[in-house]
Design a protein around this motif. Structure first.
Motif, short mmCIF file in Angstrom:
data_model
loop_
_atom_site.label_atom_id
_atom_site.label_comp_id
_atom_site.label_asym_id
_atom_site.label_seq_id
_atom_site.Cartn_x
_atom_site.Cartn_y
_atom_site.Cartn_z
N GLY A 254 0.64 -1.13 0.40
CA GLY A 254 0.13 0.07 -0.30
C GLY A 254 0.97 1.81 0.13
N GLN A 255 0.15 2.20 -0.23
CA GLN A 255 0.74 3.89 -0.16
C GLN A 255 2.25 3.72 1.42
OE1 GLN A 255 -2.98 6.10 0.41
NE2 GLN A 255 -1.34 7.66 -0.23
N TYR A 256 1.51 3.07 2.15
CA TYR A 256 2.27 3.84 3.40
C TYR A 256 3.00 2.58 4.24
CZ TYR A 256 -1.70 7.26 3.89
OH TYR A 256 -2.09 8.16 3.14
N GLY A 257 2.70 1.06 3.58
CA GLY A 257 3.43 0.01 4.01
C GLY A 257 3.35 -1.50 3.39
N THR A 258 3.48 -2.25 4.14
CA THR A 258 2.68 -3.57 3.55
C THR A 258 2.14 -4.35 4.77
OG1 THR A 258 5.33 -4.07 4.05
CG2 THR A 258 4.87 -3.24 2.05
N ILE A 259 1.40 -5.47 4.65
CA ILE A 259 1.31 -6.47 5.46
C ILE A 259 1.60 -7.71 4.80
CG2 ILE A 259 -0.71 -7.41 5.82
CD1 ILE A 259 -2.09 -5.39 5.51
N ASP A 260 2.31 -8.62 5.92
CA ASP A 260 3.01 -9.74 5.03
C ASP A 260 2.06 -11.09 5.95
OD1 ASP A 260 5.16 -9.32 3.00
OD2 ASP A 260 5.16 -7.67 4.71
N TRP A 261 1.84 -12.55 4.88
CA TRP A 261 1.33 -13.62 5.43
C TRP A 261 2.34 -14.44 5.12
CZ3 TRP A 261 -2.44 -16.96 3.97
CH2 TRP A 261 -3.27 -17.59 4.82
N ASP A 262 2.05 -15.39 6.49
CA ASP A 262 2.78 -16.57 6.07
C ASP A 262 1.93 -17.56 7.39
OD1 ASP A 262 4.30 -19.16 5.92
OD2 ASP A 262 6.15 -18.23 5.69
N TYR A 263 1.04 -18.67 6.29
CA TYR A 263 0.16 -19.86 7.19
C TYR A 263 0.70 -20.20 7.48
CZ TYR A 263 -3.29 -23.50 7.10
OH TYR A 263 -3.78 -24.25 7.11
N TYR A 264 2.08 -21.45 6.80
CA TYR A 264 2.64 -22.23 7.92
C TYR A 264 2.86 -21.33 8.81
CZ TYR A 264 1.05 -25.39 3.94
OH TYR A 264 0.27 -26.42 3.75
N GLN A 265 3.77 -20.30 9.30
CA GLN A 265 3.94 -19.59 9.97
C GLN A 265 3.64 -19.29 11.09
OE1 GLN A 265 7.80 -20.02 10.72
NE2 GLN A 265 7.47 -20.82 8.99
N ASN A 266 2.14 -19.05 10.80
CA ASN A 266 0.85 -18.24 11.75
C ASN A 266 1.65 -16.97 11.99
OD1 ASN A 266 -1.01 -20.07 11.51
ND2 ASN A 266 0.23 -21.55 13.34
#
Length: 333
Positions: A254-266
């Motif tokens: 996004g314009q201000y930052g990021t979201i990072d998701w890892d399902y296997y790391q929960n």
């Protein structure tokens, strides 16, 4: 109108199919205190997990099973059979829970919608990922516009098919058989569904995929697609049956930052201007089966309280249409 019962344990449920997911739902219903259960076997294959079926009626005739007026029917057979069995249950005025996806085509979707409206039935779909703690947090972050205007979303989800159900030959499993509605796009529709749930309807721009020849199947085992949201956010999606170890990740820019998701790391991280502002963690005691318990409770309480399940036909149909569009694009090119 509220149901005649006030506790979900009072409901009677027929499970159609006792494969891996049918067995899981059976065990979860028992764990939730339901005792008025029935099983319709659609094959002679023994459940891979030993189940206590003492005093549980097991049928080989659907009409005879439905004659017992179950409050709900759980459709857990192969994808291509979902709507056939769901329509029969609905005509008998049973509420229906259908494992994902609803179908491998749109042919009888209108028919089930008409019956649902006519008899005021509840229909739930088996999209348990909507109950994953990380995705619930991510949906909140997006709705609150924590990273501002969205630019790009990238999802990678892959798992080696032969390791899914080690007790069976992967080449003959429903996930690998075209006539049963197999193939990675429909079988791994979870990712398309949660993308639609979080970001809204998706428009297909381009898709590529097919059969790698690695697994000895006749279905597509890898798919890559480029889509866009109603707000012109680009979504890059990759699904496959090939990755070992498995992976399921999502990155949102996004314009201000990021979201990072890892399902296997929960874990999911909300990062603003290079600094992690919030972390979505999953409790150490949390188990994958919790999602399945939550989704079936959600469906049963919808019956009791006369409200809509979290996943129903109207709010999952867009994801199915997108998936079918991806498959059509690949097959036509």
């Amino acid at each position: 109108m509220a149901h005649k019962y006030t506790n979900i344990s009072d409901l009677s449920v027929l499970i159609v199919g006792l494969g891996s997911i049918g067995s899981r739902h059976y065990s979860n219903l028992r764990a939730l205190g339901l005792t008025k259960l029935g099983i319709l076997r659609t094959s002679n294959t023994k459940p891979h997990t030993p189940l206590d079926l003492a005093n549980i009626p097991v049928y080989d005739d659907y009409a005879k099973a439905l004659a017992n007026n179950y409050d709900a029917v759980l459709i857990c057979n192969p994808t291509s059979m979902h709507l056939k069995y769901a329509l029969t249950a609905a005509r008998n005025r049973c509420n229906v829970f259908i494992e994902k996806p609803l179908s491998n085509n749109m042919n009888q979707v209108y028919d089930i919608e008409q019956l649902v409206d006519k008899f005021n039935l509840k229909v739930g779909l088996g999209y348990q990922m909507k109950f994953h703690p990380n995705l619930l947090d991510i949906k909140t972050w997006i709705s609150e516009k924590r990273i501002g205007k969205l630019v790009n979303v990238t999802v990678n989800a892959g798992e080696y098919l032969p390791l899914w159900h080690p007790w069976e030959n992967h080449e003959t499993s429903y996930a690998a058989r075209k006539e049963l509605g197999g193939g990675v796009a429909l079988t791994q529709i979870h990712d398309i569904d949660y993308l639609t749930w979080i970001f809204g309807d998706l428009e297909l721009l381009y898709a590529y995929g097919g059969n790698s020849g690695i697994l000895g199947t006749d279905v597509e085992d890898y798919v890559t697609a480029t889509l866009k949201t109603d707000t012109n956010t680009t979504v890059h999606l990759h699904l496959d049956y090939l990755q070992n170890p498995p992976a399921r990740t999502m990155k949102i820019v996004g314009q201000y930052g990021t979201i990072d998701w890892d399902y296997y790391q929960n874990i999911a991280n909300l990062t603003i201007s290079g600094k992690i502002e919030q972390i979505s963690n999953v409790e150490a005691s949390w188990e994958r089966n919790t999602m399945f318990l939550d989704e079936i409770k959600d469906f049963l309480y919808a019956i009791i309280n006369d409200n809509e399940p979290t996943s129903n036909i109207p709010n999952t149909l867009s994801g199915l249409k997108t998936t079918l569009a991806i498959m059509e694009y690949i097959n036509s090119n």
